[in-house]
Each structure stands twice: as C-alpha cells, then as structure tokens.
Scaffold this motif. Structure first.
Motif, short mmCIF file in Angstrom:
data_model
loop_
_atom_site.label_atom_id
_atom_site.label_comp_id
_atom_site.label_asym_id
_atom_site.label_seq_id
_atom_site.Cartn_x
_atom_site.Cartn_y
_atom_site.Cartn_z
N GLU A 77 0.65 -0.97 0.00
CA GLU A 77 0.01 0.52 -0.26
C GLU A 77 0.96 1.13 -0.40
OE1 GLU A 77 -2.97 1.55 3.02
OE2 GLU A 77 -3.37 -0.20 2.51
N LYS A 78 0.50 2.10 -1.19
CA LYS A 78 1.08 3.39 -1.44
C LYS A 78 0.24 4.45 -0.90
CE LYS A 78 5.61 1.22 -1.58
NZ LYS A 78 6.95 1.15 -0.30
N LYS A 79 1.40 5.56 -1.05
CA LYS A 79 0.24 6.96 -0.58
C LYS A 79 0.59 7.47 -1.88
CE LYS A 79 -1.01 8.55 3.65
NZ LYS A 79 -1.93 8.89 4.00
N GLY A 80 -0.32 7.98 -2.40
CA GLY A 80 -0.86 8.55 -3.46
C GLY A 80 -0.62 7.81 -5.68
N LEU A 81 -1.50 7.97 -6.18
CA LEU A 81 -1.33 7.19 -7.23
C LEU A 81 0.53 6.81 -7.92
CD1 LEU A 81 -2.71 5.48 -9.10
CD2 LEU A 81 -3.80 6.98 -10.30
N TYR A 82 1.30 8.39 -7.58
CA TYR A 82 2.26 8.24 -8.85
C TYR A 82 3.27 7.37 -8.28
CZ TYR A 82 6.74 9.34 -9.80
OH TYR A 82 8.58 9.96 -10.54
N ASN A 83 3.88 7.67 -6.90
CA ASN A 83 4.14 5.98 -5.64
C ASN A 83 4.03 4.98 -6.41
OD1 ASN A 83 5.41 7.86 -5.02
ND2 ASN A 83 4.50 8.47 -3.43
N ALA A 84 2.28 4.36 -5.90
CA ALA A 84 2.43 3.00 -5.87
C ALA A 84 2.61 3.09 -7.53
CB ALA A 84 0.76 3.24 -6.63
N MET A 85 2.23 3.37 -9.07
CA MET A 85 2.57 3.31 -10.03
C MET A 85 4.22 3.11 -10.07
SD MET A 85 -0.10 2.96 -12.31
CE MET A 85 1.09 3.31 -13.92
N ASP A 86 4.80 3.90 -10.08
CA ASP A 86 6.04 3.90 -10.46
C ASP A 86 6.35 2.07 -9.37
OD1 ASP A 86 8.56 5.47 -10.38
OD2 ASP A 86 8.95 5.12 -8.32
N ILE A 87 6.03 2.17 -7.91
CA ILE A 87 6.40 0.54 -7.67
C ILE A 87 5.90 -0.17 -8.30
CG2 ILE A 87 4.93 -0.06 -5.40
CD1 ILE A 87 8.49 -0.73 -5.50
N GLY A 88 4.53 -0.31 -8.77
CA GLY A 88 4.13 -1.04 -9.64
C GLY A 88 4.66 -1.32 -11.47
N THR A 89 5.00 -0.89 -11.15
CA THR A 89 5.74 -0.58 -13.06
C THR A 89 7.03 -1.16 -13.16
OG1 THR A 89 4.47 1.66 -13.64
CG2 THR A 89 6.87 0.32 -14.92
N ILE A 90 7.52 -0.75 -11.62
CA ILE A 90 8.75 -1.39 -11.07
C ILE A 90 8.77 -3.57 -10.83
CG2 ILE A 90 10.78 -2.21 -9.58
CD1 ILE A 90 10.46 0.49 -9.54
N TRP A 91 7.87 -3.67 -10.21
CA TRP A 91 8.02 -5.02 -9.86
C TRP A 91 7.39 -5.82 -11.62
CZ3 TRP A 91 3.11 -4.63 -5.47
CH2 TRP A 91 4.12 -4.81 -4.29
N LEU A 92 5.89 -5.09 -12.13
CA LEU A 92 5.66 -5.82 -13.91
C LEU A 92 7.35 -5.68 -14.67
CD1 LEU A 92 3.56 -6.91 -14.57
CD2 LEU A 92 3.33 -4.25 -15.60
N GLU A 93 7.66 -5.21 -14.58
CA GLU A 93 9.12 -5.30 -15.24
C GLU A 93 9.97 -6.06 -15.02
OE1 GLU A 93 10.91 -1.22 -15.80
OE2 GLU A 93 9.21 -0.19 -16.97
N ARG A 94 10.14 -6.39 -13.35
CA ARG A 94 10.79 -7.66 -13.20
C ARG A 94 10.30 -8.70 -13.40
NH1 ARG A 94 13.18 -4.22 -7.74
NH2 ARG A 94 14.65 -3.15 -8.48
N ALA A 95 9.17 -8.95 -13.00
CA ALA A 95 8.56 -10.40 -12.73
C ALA A 95 8.18 -10.74 -14.16
CB ALA A 95 7.12 -10.04 -12.80
N LEU A 96 8.16 -9.95 -15.07
CA LEU A 96 8.59 -10.22 -17.03
C LEU A 96 9.62 -10.60 -17.21
CD1 LEU A 96 4.82 -7.15 -18.05
CD2 LEU A 96 5.18 -9.94 -17.69
N GLU A 97 10.15 -9.95 -17.06
CA GLU A 97 12.01 -10.03 -17.17
C GLU A 97 12.77 -11.56 -16.46
OE1 GLU A 97 14.24 -7.23 -15.48
OE2 GLU A 97 13.92 -5.93 -17.58
N LYS A 98 11.86 -12.14 -15.21
CA LYS A 98 11.98 -13.09 -15.07
C LYS A 98 10.95 -13.70 -15.37
CE LYS A 98 14.42 -10.96 -10.91
NZ LYS A 98 14.05 -11.14 -9.42
N GLY A 99 9.96 -13.63 -15.84
CA GLY A 99 8.87 -15.07 -15.71
C GLY A 99 8.01 -15.54 -14.77
N THR A 100 8.81 -15.07 -13.84
CA THR A 100 8.33 -15.22 -12.31
C THR A 100 8.50 -14.35 -11.41
OG1 THR A 100 10.37 -15.98 -11.33
CG2 THR A 100 8.66 -17.29 -12.76
N ALA A 101 7.64 -14.06 -11.05
CA ALA A 101 8.21 -13.04 -9.63
C ALA A 101 8.66 -13.42 -8.68
CB ALA A 101 6.59 -12.51 -8.95
#
Length: 101
Positions: A77-101
């Motif tokens: 959980e994050k404060k603000g949409l910008y912070n949430a999108m920032d961490i979400g984008t990082i998680w998604l990029e890393r998960a798609l690179e590895k194929g697993t989270a």
C-alpha cells in the motif's frame, strides 16, 4: 459505411495498456504472465478535485490454471497514485523479465 471493426484503443503508459474500472486500475497486457492492479482505497480533495490518497498495489498472475491463493504474487500500500504506479511498474518489469516474480 466501412465494414472495418472498430478496434478499441486503451490508454497506454510506458507501452502497456492502462484500464480503469471504477476505483480499480489494471496496468499491463492480460496476455502477459503478470499484470498490476491498483485499487484506490481513499481519496482527498485538492482544489475541488478528488485525488487518490491510499492505493493498494497487487502484482497478479494471469495464468488461468493458477490457484486463487497464488494469483496475488506481491502486494503493498502506498500514498498517492504516482508512488503506487512507480513501484507497480518496477514489479511488473522485473516479473516479466524473469518470467516469475
């Protein structure tokens, strides 16, 4: 009239679809192994405009054969949409690179 099918275009952020349904925003391609779900938990007023205050972020597995318990790979959980999108984008990029989270 043309017989062309009207292809619905989604708003994109960093080359991936961004779809909103009420207070929930999905980020990523549903054909990929993972997507991000952002749920706006609360809002606050800023100059007569509702702005996201608390946002729940979840990295979701899109595999239909995956058990319900295993759908949510990461969550925060994050404060603000910008912070949430920032961490979400990082998680998604890393998960798609590895194929697993």
């Amino acid at each position: 009239m043309a017989d062309k099918k009207s292809k619905k275009q989604f708003l994109e952020y960093r080359g991936k679809p961004l779809v909103r349904c009420g207070n929930i925003i999905y980020y990523g391609n549903m054909n990929d192994p993972f997507v991000i779900m952002l749920q706006i938990m609360s809002t606050k007023k800023v100059n007569d405009l509702d702005v996201a205050d608390r946002v729940l972020i979840q990295l979701l597995n899109t595999d239909p054969d995956c058990k319900a318990r295993e759908k949510i790979v990461k969550k925060s959980e994050k404060k603000g949409l910008y912070n949430a999108m920032d961490i979400g984008t990082i998680w998604l990029e890393r998960a798609l690179e590895k194929g697993t989270a």
